[in-house]
Design a protein around this motif. Structure first.
Motif, PDB file in Angstrom:
ATOM      1  N   CYS A 125      25.661 -28.858 -15.326  1.00 42.95           N
ATOM      2  CA  CYS A 125      25.579 -27.923 -14.210  1.00 42.95           C
ATOM      3  C   CYS A 125      26.836 -27.062 -14.167  1.00 42.95           C
ATOM      4  O   CYS A 125      27.924 -27.517 -14.528  1.00 42.95           O
ATOM      5  N   LYS A 152      24.373 -16.470 -15.021  1.00 43.41           N
ATOM      6  CA  LYS A 152      23.216 -17.332 -15.275  1.00 43.41           C
ATOM      7  C   LYS A 152      22.603 -17.125 -16.654  1.00 43.41           C
ATOM      8  O   LYS A 152      22.158 -18.088 -17.286  1.00 43.41           O
ATOM      9  N   SER A 162      21.671 -24.811 -18.292  1.00 45.06           N
ATOM     10  CA  SER A 162      20.496 -24.217 -17.646  1.00 45.06           C
ATOM     11  C   SER A 162      20.538 -24.322 -16.128  1.00 45.06           C
ATOM     12  O   SER A 162      19.897 -23.531 -15.426  1.00 45.06           O
ATOM     13  N   ASN A 163      21.279 -25.286 -15.592  1.00 45.57           N
ATOM     14  CA  ASN A 163      21.368 -25.457 -14.149  1.00 45.57           C
ATOM     15  C   ASN A 163      22.626 -24.743 -13.649  1.00 45.57           C
ATOM     16  O   ASN A 163      23.733 -25.278 -13.721  1.00 45.57           O
ATOM     17  N   VAL A 165      24.217 -22.757 -10.397  1.00 41.46           N
ATOM     18  CA  VAL A 165      24.112 -22.470  -8.966  1.00 41.46           C
ATOM     19  C   VAL A 165      25.208 -21.468  -8.618  1.00 41.46           C
ATOM     20  O   VAL A 165      26.378 -21.701  -8.901  1.00 41.46           O
ATOM     21  N   ALA A 194      26.040 -31.609  -6.823  1.00 39.28           N
ATOM     22  CA  ALA A 194      26.206 -31.502  -8.273  1.00 39.28           C
ATOM     23  C   ALA A 194      26.844 -32.747  -8.855  1.00 39.28           C
ATOM     24  O   ALA A 194      26.529 -33.144  -9.985  1.00 39.28           O
ATOM     25  N   GLY A 199      21.836 -32.570 -12.781  1.00 41.80           N
ATOM     26  CA  GLY A 199      20.754 -31.863 -13.467  1.00 41.80           C
ATOM     27  C   GLY A 199      19.726 -31.246 -12.545  1.00 41.80           C
ATOM     28  O   GLY A 199      18.743 -30.683 -12.995  1.00 41.80           O
ATOM     29  N   GLN A 201      18.233 -28.571  -9.963  1.00 40.46           N
ATOM     30  CA  GLN A 201      18.386 -27.159  -9.627  1.00 40.46           C
ATOM     31  C   GLN A 201      18.421 -26.993  -8.108  1.00 40.46           C
ATOM     32  O   GLN A 201      17.624 -27.580  -7.394  1.00 40.46           O
ATOM     33  N   ARG A 202      19.391 -26.205  -7.630  1.00 38.07           N
ATOM     34  CA  ARG A 202      19.506 -25.938  -6.188  1.00 38.07           C
ATOM     35  C   ARG A 202      19.552 -24.441  -5.931  1.00 38.07           C
ATOM     36  O   ARG A 202      20.129 -23.716  -6.717  1.00 38.07           O
TER      37      ARG A 202
END
Length: 202
Positions: A125, A152, A162-163, A165, A194, A199, A201-202
């Motif tokens: 993350c 991103k 990939s995660n 935020v 986190a 892992g 997603q938020r």
């Protein structure tokens, strides 16, 4: 969990620093190993020398240290202001020199530089916290929030994280103490999440 925390704001009393301090407290309370770099305080050199044209090694020991710590990080946190829809130059230079070939990404065997690279970062993350003095509606309507795509897709997505935020807080210049307190609480909550579920997603 190993976490790497990067601050890129020349103002030591900035809201970027306040958010980073809150994040550090949460990371310590969660038992995370925390490496902190204030790029301005340590005078990180953002200029890539001619000898680094291959961008796989550096004669600068600080760059080598940053590359090792980036490669080892399970969680990456970045704090910076929005300047002209971009990170400050010192942070862009940090990306140029540290997110390098062989550290942050590679090419599959037989694939040239015109091919699609593969991300190498192990981090599950990345959290990116920005400050701005542009109202959110104007940022979205007029500028399209270029930092969203940068972090991103162009940086972390390409390098295998990939995660991602990301939050933009502002306008900071006329924000109240109560508003800043709410923002800091959100930052702390995202960091805590986190740490516990890197892992998700938020």
């Amino acid at each position: 969990m190993r976490s790497l925390l990067i601050i890129a704001n020349p103002g030591t009393r900035s809201f970027s620093h306040a958010m980073a301090a809150g994040a550090q407290e949460v990371l310590a309370a969660q038992g995370c190993d925390v490496v902190v770099h204030d790029l301005y305080a340590e005078r990180f050199n953002p200029v890539q020398a001619h000898g680094e044209s291959e961008n796989t090694s550096s004669a600068d020991p600080l760059v080598e240290q940053h590359c090792r710590e980036l490669a080892q990080a399970d969680l990456i946190l970045v704090f910076h202001p929005n300047w002209w829809g971009q990170p400050p130059a010192i942070l862009k230079g940090w990306i140029d020199r540290v997110f390098r070939l062989g550290t942050a990404y590679d090419y599959p065997p037989g694939v040239g530089y015109d091919g699609v690279p593969e991300g190498r970062l192990r981090a599950a993350c990345a959290l990116v916290f920005n400050t701005s003095n542009t109202p959110a509606a104007r940022e979205a309507e007029v500028f399209g929030d270029p930092l969203e795509a940068l972090w991103k897709r162009c940086v972390f997505g390409l390098c295998g994280v990939s995660n991602v935020v990301r939050r933009m807080y502002g306008p900071v210049s006329d924000s109240s103490a109560e508003q800043r307190s709410r923002w800091l609480a959100e930052v702390r909550g995202l960091v805590e999440t986190a740490c516990r579920e890197p892992g998700i997603q938020r």
